[in-house]
Structure formats: structure tokens, C-alpha cells
Motif scaffolding. Structure first.
Motif, mmCIF file in Angstrom:
data_model
loop_
_atom_site.group_PDB
_atom_site.id
_atom_site.type_symbol
_atom_site.label_atom_id
_atom_site.label_comp_id
_atom_site.label_asym_id
_atom_site.label_seq_id
_atom_site.Cartn_x
_atom_site.Cartn_y
_atom_site.Cartn_z
ATOM 1 N N ARG A 263 -73.239 17.040 -42.353
ATOM 2 C CA ARG A 263 -73.650 18.066 -41.395
ATOM 3 C C ARG A 263 -72.879 17.922 -40.075
ATOM 4 O O ARG A 263 -72.480 18.919 -39.464
ATOM 5 C CB ARG A 263 -75.154 17.977 -41.142
ATOM 6 C CG ARG A 263 -76.008 18.527 -42.283
ATOM 7 C CD ARG A 263 -77.479 18.242 -42.066
ATOM 8 N NE ARG A 263 -78.299 18.893 -43.065
ATOM 9 C CZ ARG A 263 -78.813 20.127 -42.967
ATOM 10 N NH1 ARG A 263 -78.590 20.824 -41.868
ATOM 11 N NH2 ARG A 263 -79.530 20.658 -43.933
ATOM 12 N N GLN A 264 -72.691 16.682 -39.633
ATOM 13 C CA GLN A 264 -71.936 16.470 -38.408
ATOM 14 C C GLN A 264 -70.480 16.893 -38.589
ATOM 15 O O GLN A 264 -69.865 17.471 -37.676
ATOM 16 C CB GLN A 264 -72.001 15.009 -37.985
ATOM 17 C CG GLN A 264 -71.294 14.711 -36.668
ATOM 18 C CD GLN A 264 -71.851 15.510 -35.507
ATOM 19 O OE1 GLN A 264 -73.047 15.466 -35.230
ATOM 20 N NE2 GLN A 264 -70.992 16.264 -34.816
ATOM 21 N N ALA A 267 -70.447 20.555 -38.242
ATOM 22 C CA ALA A 267 -70.625 20.922 -36.830
ATOM 23 C C ALA A 267 -69.335 20.706 -36.047
ATOM 24 O O ALA A 267 -68.975 21.516 -35.177
ATOM 25 C CB ALA A 267 -71.762 20.097 -36.221
ATOM 26 N N CYS A 289 -77.372 14.541 -33.896
ATOM 27 C CA CYS A 289 -78.142 15.730 -34.245
ATOM 28 C C CYS A 289 -78.187 15.875 -35.769
ATOM 29 O O CYS A 289 -77.234 15.508 -36.463
ATOM 30 C CB CYS A 289 -77.480 16.959 -33.620
ATOM 31 S SG CYS A 289 -78.369 18.512 -33.816
ATOM 32 N N TRP A 291 -78.469 18.859 -37.050
ATOM 33 C CA TRP A 291 -77.925 20.201 -37.235
ATOM 34 C C TRP A 291 -78.763 20.986 -38.232
ATOM 35 O O TRP A 291 -78.261 21.571 -39.191
ATOM 36 C CB TRP A 291 -76.455 20.157 -37.651
ATOM 37 C CG TRP A 291 -75.602 19.488 -36.623
ATOM 38 C CD1 TRP A 291 -75.023 18.245 -36.715
ATOM 39 C CD2 TRP A 291 -75.244 19.986 -35.323
ATOM 40 N NE1 TRP A 291 -74.338 17.945 -35.563
ATOM 41 C CE2 TRP A 291 -74.453 18.991 -34.683
ATOM 42 C CE3 TRP A 291 -75.528 21.168 -34.647
ATOM 43 C CZ2 TRP A 291 -73.946 19.160 -33.401
ATOM 44 C CZ3 TRP A 291 -75.014 21.332 -33.366
ATOM 45 C CH2 TRP A 291 -74.233 20.337 -32.766
ATOM 46 N N TYR A 294 -77.164 25.569 -36.769
ATOM 47 C CA TYR A 294 -76.026 25.585 -35.852
ATOM 48 C C TYR A 294 -76.148 26.884 -35.047
ATOM 49 O O TYR A 294 -75.904 27.975 -35.561
ATOM 50 C CB TYR A 294 -74.691 25.518 -36.581
ATOM 51 C CG TYR A 294 -73.541 25.301 -35.624
ATOM 52 C CD1 TYR A 294 -73.152 24.011 -35.269
ATOM 53 C CD2 TYR A 294 -72.877 26.371 -35.036
ATOM 54 C CE1 TYR A 294 -72.116 23.799 -34.365
ATOM 55 C CE2 TYR A 294 -71.840 26.167 -34.131
ATOM 56 C CZ TYR A 294 -71.471 24.880 -33.800
ATOM 57 O OH TYR A 294 -70.450 24.661 -32.901
#
Length: 380
Positions: A263-264, A267, A289, A291, A294
Motif C-alpha cells: 500500500r505504501q 501511495a 499510514c 492508506w 488515498y
């Protein structure tokens, strides 16, 4: 018509984990222990370990996860509980259940989480009026980033208040390497399917540090049970987690840390590709985070959403009408001066596709659509 890419692709995760999920489900079916079975106890322990909490307790859903600690803390009539208005209904709706009064506070314009200065002003307002006792704060980790818990905790300590971390979207996020239970008296989790750690139905959990509070939550979640079966120590509710959901969550928890990394990564790709085209989300110093969403800001949200939809890019809006502006919540107090940041942000935010399995080509399609929209706006 252009095919839409997935906003959240639960099917991709399901297919990736299919063999392990099938085995976990079959194990529960074979055992016959369908409610609060051994997988529930294992899940409780692992959730607590992951976040560095002493005690974990599962429950039926993320809403019950918030009301259970309120009940265990003795929050009730005459108490003020401070909560953001820019959040899902669960964060605030549980407060009147206990006969306490929600007091709505404003948010930080960068993180969208509770503004400590607005909280201070709201507490002083309540104290000056003298009708309610400032009793607790429910801070919400909106979109997956933790609230400013060091500042909020200091305020709570100053006024002798309890602190609950609504981590429905933010379980797994950290600040300076620490989870919110480091500061909060309770951390609450939702396992709604679309959450970063979601089951295949409803489910929730509470992490706490105090054994007395934990014992009360155990009682409240099973009809107020006492020391013996069918003996009741208090009025409770039915908030048990199905073993089947716990077994599914254990499989997903095995993959959770890796999925947070993915997820990072997604992002980061958005930040690189969208910077300058829209207002991209920013993390506080030292923060990570989940996320869960977003979320970007745009000037003309309706036009933006229509433009992207025509190009096969779905969007979502969380949350277009702040709670204090809705009829059931309108009678409750708000912080002095109103909630100007909340009112501004609610008309501008829009969330883009985000999940651990988002494909590079799909994400590039999102980026190109947003860039094209921005370019056309600039040329107009």
C-alpha cells in the motif's frame, strides 16, 4: 463504454490467499466451534502483539468496538465525549447510546484528523457552561493516518479524560514507530471487508491496557454475563465474533505487514505521479499510514469525478456531509467558532483506487486521467 478498474479489489487478495483461506474455513466447519472458538482467542492475542498492546478482545463489529470501552469506562449521562464531525457515523453514534453527549471538534487541514487546538477550545467551552463533565475523547485515524496522539493525550491527562483511538481505518499505522495504544486507553478496530485488514462479513476488536476494563468488556460483549453461565452482572449486548471470521482474519493477518508495504508503494507512486495536478495527502513527521483510502483535494469535485469515470477510473467521497450538519446530530454542541476546516474539506476531498493488489497499469491509468484533467483545467 470504458471498463472501470476496481476501486478496491477484494477478489485479487482472495485469489492470492485462496488455498489458505479454504483450509482455515474448512477447519472451523470441521470443529463445530462457530462462536468465540480457539481461532478467536488466537486472533485476539496476535492483534495485541502486532500493536504492542497487553490485551486484545474481539467483538461483532467495529461500531461495538467503540461502544464497549465507553461502557467499561463508565461513560454516561452528563458526560461530554469529544469527537470529530468529519468521520463515519460509528465514531459518534455510540456516544448517545451511553446517554453521554457528543461534542464535535474541527480537524487539521493536512491530516484530516482531530485538531488539538479545537479540542482544547471545546473542552474549555464545556467547562465554562458547566452542564457536562469532559469525560473522554474519541480520536479518529482517518484514511489510515494516526491522529496527533501525543498532543491529544496531554490534553486528556490535563483534564482527567479517557482517550479512545478509533483505528477502524488506521490499525497498523504508527507514529515514531509506536501504535496509538501507546497513548490511548483503548484502540478500536473494524474488520469490515473494505478495511485494510478485513474479514468476509462484520467483525471488530478492542485493544486495551487495563485488566479491569478488559474484564468489563468481556462481560458487556456477552449480554453482561457474570461469573457463572446465565448469571448477569450488568445490562450488556450480544457482540461475539464468529470463529469463521477469526479464521479468515488470521490468514489475512499473516499477509498484513507485507500488504502495508505494498500500500505504501502504491501511495508513493501516486505521490510521484499526481504531485502538482491535485493536492495529494501528506503524512505527519514520523508517521506511517495504512492508506485505507488515498484521498486528494480538488476544486470542482463533481467535474473531476465525471471526467475520471468517463475514462474508467472510479472514485469515492468520504464524507460529503459532516455529522454535525445532519439531522440526528444537529442538536449536539460544536467547538467554538464552528468547524471551518471540516466545512471546507468536505466539499473538496475525493478518494482514488487504492489496495495492496493494485496493478501498475491500473494505477498508471488513474495517474494519466488525473494529469489530463489538471492539464485541461489549466488550459481552460
Amino acid at each position: 463504454m470504458t471498463d472501470m478498474i476496481p476501486f478496491i479489489d477484494l477478489g485479487a487478495q482472495r485469489d492470492r490467499l485462496r488455498a489458505k483461506l479454504d483450509a482455515a474455513i474448512a477447519g472451523v466447519l470441521d470443529s463445530g466451534a462457530f462462536i468465540l472458538g480457539p481461532q478467536v482467542r488466537e486472533l485476539e492475542s496476535r492483534l495485541a502483539d502486532f500493536a504492542g498492546a497487553p490485551i486484545g478482545l474481539a467483538c461483532a463489529n467495529g461500531t461495538d468496538a467503540i461502544v464497549l470501552p465507553l461502557l467499561a469506562m463508565g461513560i454516561g449521562k452528563g458526560d461530554a465525549v469529544f469527537v470529530p464531525s468529519f468521520t463515519f457515523a460509528s465514531s459518534a453514534e455510540v456516544i448517545p447510546w451511553t446517554r453521554a453527549t457528543p461534542v464535535f471538534v474541527d480537524i487539521d487541514p493536512v491530516t484530516y484528523n482531530m485538531d488539538p487546538e479545537s479540542l482544547k477550545a471545546a473542552i474549555e467551552m464545556v467547562k465554562a457552561e458547566g452542564k457536562l463533565r469532559p469525560a473522554a475523547v474519541i480520536a479518529v485515524d482517518l484514511f489510515g493516518q494516526m491522529a496527533d496522539y501525543p498532543a491529544i493525550k496531554a490534553i486528556c491527562d490535563e483534564h482527567g479524560m479517557k482517550l479512545i483511538s478509533d483505528a477502524a481505518q488506521g490499525y497498523g499505522a504508527t507514529l515514531d514507530g509506536k501504535h496509538s495504544i501507546e497513548w490511548a486507553d483503548a484502540l478500536t478496530i473494524s474488520f469490515y471487508p473494505a478495511k485494510p485488514l478485513g474479514c468476509y462479513g462484520d467483525g471488530g476488536a478492542v485493544l486495551v491496557k487495563d485488566q479491569h476494563i478488559a474484564d468489563l468488556i468481556k462481560s458487556y460483549r456477552v449480554h453482561g454475563e457474570g461469573k457463572e453461565r446465565y448469571e448477569y452482572a450488568r445490562i450488556g449486548l450480544n457482540s461475539r465474533l464468529d470463529t469463521l471470521q477469526a479464521a479468515i482474519l488470521l490468514v489475512k493477518l499473516d499477509a498484513f505487514a507485507e500488504e502495508l508495504v505494498l500500500r505504501q508503494k502504491a501511495a508513493d507512486a501516486y505521490e510521484k505521479g499526481l504531485k502538482g495536478a491535485v493536492k495529494t495527502p501528506q503524512l505527519a513527521q514520523g508517521a506511517t499510514c495504512t492508506w485505507a483510502q488515498y484521498t486528494v483535494e480538488v476544486d470542482d469535485r463533481d467535474a473531476f469525478r465525471a471526467y475520471l469515470s468517463a475514462r474508467g477510473v472510479p472514485t469515492a467521497v468520504y464524507y460529503p456531509i459532516p455529522l454535525h450538519m445532519q439531522a440526528p446530530y444537529a442538536p449536539f454542541p460544536v467547538a467554538p467558532g464552528g468547524l471551518p476546516v471540516t466545512m471546507k474539506v468536505c466539499d473538496r476531498v475525493v478518494s482514488l483506487p487504492m489496495h495492496a493488489d493494485i496493478r501498475g497499469e491500473d494505477q498508471q491509468r488513474v495517474i494519466e486521467a488525473v494529469q489530463a484533467y489538471a492539464a485541461e483545467r489549466a488550459a481552460a
